[in-house]
Structure formats: C-alpha cells, structure tokens
Design an enzyme around this catalytic site. Sequence first.
Site, PDB file in Angstrom:
ATOM      1  N   ASP A   1      -7.975  -5.322   0.034  1.00  0.00           N
ATOM      2  CA  ASP A   1      -8.496  -6.151  -1.055  1.00  0.00           C
ATOM      3  C   ASP A   1      -8.102  -7.611  -0.929  1.00  0.00           C
ATOM      4  OD1 ASP A   1      -9.799  -4.123  -2.456  1.00  0.00           O
ATOM      5  OD2 ASP A   1      -7.892  -3.385  -3.224  1.00  0.00           O
TER       6      ASP A   1
ATOM      7  N   HIS B   1       0.855  -1.189   0.000  1.00  0.00           N
ATOM      8  CA  HIS B   1       0.000   0.000   0.000  1.00  0.00           C
ATOM      9  C   HIS B   1       0.884   1.229   0.000  1.00  0.00           C
ATOM     10  CE1 HIS B   1      -3.065   2.880   1.224  1.00  0.00           C
ATOM     11  NE2 HIS B   1      -3.916   2.006   0.758  1.00  0.00           N
TER      12      HIS B   1
HETATM   13  N1  CMC Z   1       4.252  -7.759  -4.751  1.00  0.00           N
HETATM   14  C1  CMC Z   1       5.604  -7.731  -4.928  1.00  0.00           C
HETATM   15  N2  CMC Z   1       6.360  -6.621  -4.802  1.00  0.00           N
HETATM   16  C2  CMC Z   1       5.729  -5.471  -4.513  1.00  0.00           C
HETATM   17  C3  CMC Z   1       4.339  -5.415  -4.325  1.00  0.00           C
HETATM   18  C4  CMC Z   1       3.599  -6.614  -4.439  1.00  0.00           C
HETATM   19  N3  CMC Z   1       2.264  -6.616  -4.275  1.00  0.00           N
HETATM   20  N4  CMC Z   1       3.966  -4.133  -4.039  1.00  0.00           N
HETATM   21  C5  CMC Z   1       5.098  -3.417  -4.062  1.00  0.00           C
HETATM   22  N5  CMC Z   1       6.158  -4.222  -4.332  1.00  0.00           N
HETATM   23  C6  CMC Z   1       7.580  -3.797  -4.400  1.00  0.00           C
HETATM   24  C7  CMC Z   1       7.860  -3.035  -5.673  1.00  0.00           C
HETATM   25  O1  CMC Z   1       8.297  -3.896  -6.699  1.00  0.00           O
HETATM   26  C8  CMC Z   1       8.910  -2.037  -5.236  1.00  0.00           C
HETATM   27  O2  CMC Z   1      10.126  -2.730  -5.206  1.00  0.00           O
HETATM   28  P1  CMC Z   1      11.524  -1.935  -5.543  1.00  0.00           P
HETATM   29  O3  CMC Z   1      11.644  -0.885  -4.470  1.00  0.00           O
HETATM   30  O4  CMC Z   1      12.570  -3.000  -5.450  1.00  0.00           O
HETATM   31  O5  CMC Z   1      11.345  -1.363  -6.918  1.00  0.00           O
HETATM   32  C9  CMC Z   1       8.525  -1.727  -3.782  1.00  0.00           C
HETATM   33  O6  CMC Z   1       7.785  -2.861  -3.319  1.00  0.00           O
HETATM   34  C10 CMC Z   1       7.665  -0.459  -3.638  1.00  0.00           C
HETATM   35  O7  CMC Z   1       6.527  -0.608  -4.486  1.00  0.00           O
HETATM   36  P2  CMC Z   1       5.884   0.580  -5.327  1.00  0.00           P
HETATM   37  O8  CMC Z   1       5.116  -0.011  -6.453  1.00  0.00           O
HETATM   38  O9  CMC Z   1       6.939   1.595  -5.640  1.00  0.00           O
HETATM   39  O10 CMC Z   1       4.917   1.193  -4.237  1.00  0.00           O
HETATM   40  P3  CMC Z   1       3.674   2.122  -4.524  1.00  0.00           P
HETATM   41  O11 CMC Z   1       3.390   2.835  -3.260  1.00  0.00           O
HETATM   42  O12 CMC Z   1       3.938   2.944  -5.744  1.00  0.00           O
HETATM   43  O13 CMC Z   1       2.506   1.090  -4.893  1.00  0.00           O
HETATM   44  C11 CMC Z   1       0.744  -0.477  -4.684  1.00  0.00           C
HETATM   45  C12 CMC Z   1       1.554   0.629  -3.992  1.00  0.00           C
HETATM   46  C13 CMC Z   1      -0.479  -0.791  -3.830  1.00  0.00           C
HETATM   47  C14 CMC Z   1       0.265  -0.007  -6.054  1.00  0.00           C
HETATM   48  C15 CMC Z   1       1.637  -1.746  -4.833  1.00  0.00           C
HETATM   49  O14 CMC Z   1       2.020  -2.207  -3.556  1.00  0.00           O
HETATM   50  C16 CMC Z   1       0.939  -2.877  -5.598  1.00  0.00           C
HETATM   51  O15 CMC Z   1       1.017  -2.912  -6.834  1.00  0.00           O
HETATM   52  N6  CMC Z   1       0.229  -3.811  -4.892  1.00  0.00           N
HETATM   53  C17 CMC Z   1      -0.541  -4.851  -5.570  1.00  0.00           C
HETATM   54  C18 CMC Z   1      -1.877  -4.299  -6.017  1.00  0.00           C
HETATM   55  C19 CMC Z   1      -2.831  -4.072  -4.861  1.00  0.00           C
HETATM   56  O16 CMC Z   1      -3.009  -4.917  -4.011  1.00  0.00           O
HETATM   57  N7  CMC Z   1      -3.500  -2.903  -4.867  1.00  0.00           N
HETATM   58  C20 CMC Z   1      -4.498  -2.545  -3.854  1.00  0.00           C
HETATM   59  C21 CMC Z   1      -4.034  -1.427  -2.976  1.00  0.00           C
HETATM   60  S1  CMC Z   1      -5.069  -1.193  -1.513  1.00  0.00           S
HETATM   61  C22 CMC Z   1      -6.645  -0.768  -2.066  1.00  0.00           C
HETATM   62  C23 CMC Z   1      -6.746   0.385  -3.004  1.00  0.00           C
HETATM   63  O17 CMC Z   1      -5.895   1.245  -3.130  1.00  0.00           O
HETATM   64  O18 CMC Z   1      -7.774   0.449  -3.662  1.00  0.00           O
END
Ligand code: CMC
Length: 425
Positions: A361, A304
Amino acid sequence: MDNKVVLNYDGKSYEYPIVESTIGDKGINISKLRDETGLITLDLGYKNTGATISDITYLDGDKGELFYRGYPIEQIAEKSNFTEVMYLLLHGELPNKSQFEQFERNIKAHNFVAEEMKKIIDAFPRSAHPMGVLSALTSALTAFSPVTVDPKTKEDRAAEVMLAKFAHLCAWTYRKKQSLPLNHGDNSLNYVENFYRMTFRLPNEEFEIDPIIVDSLDKLLILHADHEQNCSTSTVRMVGSAHTGIFASMSAGVSALWGPLHGGANQAVIEMLEMINEDGGDVAKYVAKAKDKNDSFRLMGFGHRVYKNFDPRARIIKKAADGILNQLGIHDNTLDIAMQLEKVALEDDYFIEKKLYPNVDFYSGIIYRALGIPTEMFTVMFALGRLPGWISQWKEMRLKNDPIGRPRQVYQGAQKRDYVPMEDR
Ligand code: CMC
C-alpha cells in the site's frame, strides 16, 4: 524429522501429528486437543494459527516471495493479465486460448447490473465513503442475481456472476461521488478496459482507452489478486463457512478490507504523505513520532504481519510508479516524500529491528492518484483486485467442505451470580 509433536500435561503424554506442506510452514494437527486434554489453544490475532489447508497462494515472509498457484508474482506481473490471473486463481492452472476465451464470454454474459440497484445507490448521500456503499451494494446483489443452478458448476457460475457485477459496483461508487450517470458494461472490451470505461466515461464525449492507464490498472489489480489468509480473505471464508451465499460473503470481505490496518492503508498512506508535505516535508519528525511509544501515530504503508523482508509487491509497484509518472509526465511531491520516508525508515534501528518494510500500500496510492483516481476510491481498487482471491478461497472452502468456523475462547469474566433487581443495586 519428527512427524508428530508430544505434549506433556498433567502427568500424561499426548501426540499430535504434523501436517506436511509442499513448501513453507508445516502444521500441528490439534483437532483432538480439547477432547483429549480439556485444553484449547490461545493465539490472539492468529499469529501462529493455520485456519485451513489451501492450494491457492504461497508466501514466504522471510524471503519476500509470493506465488499464485506456484507462479512467482514477478513473472505473473510482467507476463500475464488480470483476466488470466482470475482464471488461474479460480481454476488452479493457466488457461489455454479456448479456455481463456470461454471464461471471458462467461463473465461477459453477466455484464450488467439490475436497474433497480440504481435506486439503492441513489439513496446514499454523496458524502458516503465508497467502501461503505460498495459493501452494501455487494450484499444487495443477492436480491437481484440469485445463483441457483447445477450444483456441480454452481461455484464457477457464481464466481463469474460476481466478477462481472462487482466491476460495475466499483465503477458506480466512483460515479456516485462525481454525480455521473451510472453506466453498464461494453462487451467489446476486456475486463479491465470495461471497468475503466464504465468508471471514467463522460456522458458528453466519446471515450478513448488510454493503454498506459489500462496497463497500469491491470498490473495493480494483478498484484492485489490474492494474499492467502489475510484479514478480509479469512473473513470471507469465515462468513462463507456458514454456507452464506457468495454476495454476502464478498460484502463481508469488502468491510474487512476497508480498515486502515488492512486495505484502507492505501488511502491512509496518501493522506499521511500529504500531511507531511503540507507540514513542510519534515520526514524525520514523522519517523520520530512513529517510534514514540506514547504517540499512536504509525507510518502507514510500513510493516506486515507476514513479510519480515521486503514485500515483493511493493518492489514491483515502486518501479511501476516511477515509470507511470514518467510516462504521464507527472511530478508528484508525495513520491519525493515517500522516497525520503523509505530511506530514513530503512536506515533507522527501530524499523530494522522490528523488520518494518514498505508494503504494497505504500506506493499503490501514488499510482492511483497519477491515474486520476480519488483518494477515497483507492481501497475500492484494492477490493476489485482482491475479488478473484476472495472468490477462489470461498470456492476452495466450499468444495473441500470446510466445517463452519467457530473459534473457542478463554473466559475471564464474572463467575456465575444471581440477578439483582434494579431497586437493590
Ligand atoms: N509504524 C511504526 N511502528 C510499527 C508499524 C508502523 N507502521 N507497524 C508495526 N510497528 C511496531 C509496533 O508498534 C510493534 O512494536 P512493539 O513490538 O514495540 O509493540 C511492532 O512493530 C510489531 O507490530 P504489530 O502491530 O504487533 O504487528 P502486526 O503483525 O500485528 O501488524 C500491521 C501488522 C500491518 C497491522 C502493522 O505493521 C501496521 O499497523 N502497519 C501500518 C498499516 C499498514 O500499512 N497496513 C497495510 C498492511 S499490507 C496490506 C494489507 O494487509 O492489506
């Protein structure tokens, strides 16, 4: 503590005041930055950027806290109901009995959708994703429900119209998929019961309200009701900042929510759990894939932007999922996979270091499935829950007269150059 930040740039010094908060992040007011220095800020994904000053929802990502108008989500989920939460978010205070009843009456006064809307929904193929249909229908409401009344009350009236009609549209997207006739509301029922009946009533039998299902839906809707400046809410505020009407602004919110990184994650989680189950349940294999930099696979339902500790909503939903499956006497293999996945991920250095915990989720889809809601409808359920949040944020933005949203950019494209006719290229 300093009440200003000093910026030294190009031999000069500039001061920018700190904006205080009641709790949580303070801000640096840089509204004069560009005029004074010629600089703008660059913050991709708005990771450090406050888009507005809001009184509605507070969350602390490190402590895993979420408050609606100051009330902790745990208390609200246990003691309140979705209609009361809608009122709280919209009006800022819990309603007394007569305020609550009046609010329900106001919503019920709009508890129908123009018959012509059925022609629009008819035109979609049955294979259309419900979120696409919902977004189109929400925008189409503009044509059938003009909200032009007393300017002093127009935001509240628009909110009540929107709340009533949107529940129909959510129910109708489901019925379209099932080829069921489209129902109108029943004013003897409360908001969630009415939605439940409109969605699931069969044309050939009496409909009985199952209190376990209604309670579960109510709780899920409460947990999704607002989450401050997330992607869909920011979209609603951005669209609304151009003084676009409520229906078109909410339609934009639906589209933003649809994405799998946001609300669409609930559908993606169940699809992922099913895939792991069908592949023999080898959880470790998928954890390894999620960690592999060369593999685009992510563990859906993990991570998140703000929560760097447990998502408090996930904690409540996880408990509820156990209870509901027990009450309904359902054994769901995907729940077992989810438990294993959670355990492996929480003990794995990659997830610990990156502070990736199960989010809201991760478990919601398991409950929706137990309640008989098809996978493609999960994000529609999220949208129904998030609607009061979107409306409250839209209303706040309009009443505070926030300026039109218009970010700047750092341009790195071509320099000025002359047009070359095609024959000379
Ligand atoms: N599985 C594996 N690695 C992950 C995941 C994951 N679900 N989420 C983040 N990472 C890694 C990512 O690869 C990155 O690694 P590095 O620093 O080595 O490049 C690091 O963690 C930081 O991730 P980010 O994508 O830069 O973080 P963000 O704040 O931009 O994204 C997020 C947050 C929710 C989009 C992301 O965690 C994600 O894609 N999660 C899976 C989708 C999901 O469950 N979304 C629902 C969010 S909660 C409800 C809502 O918002 O509606």
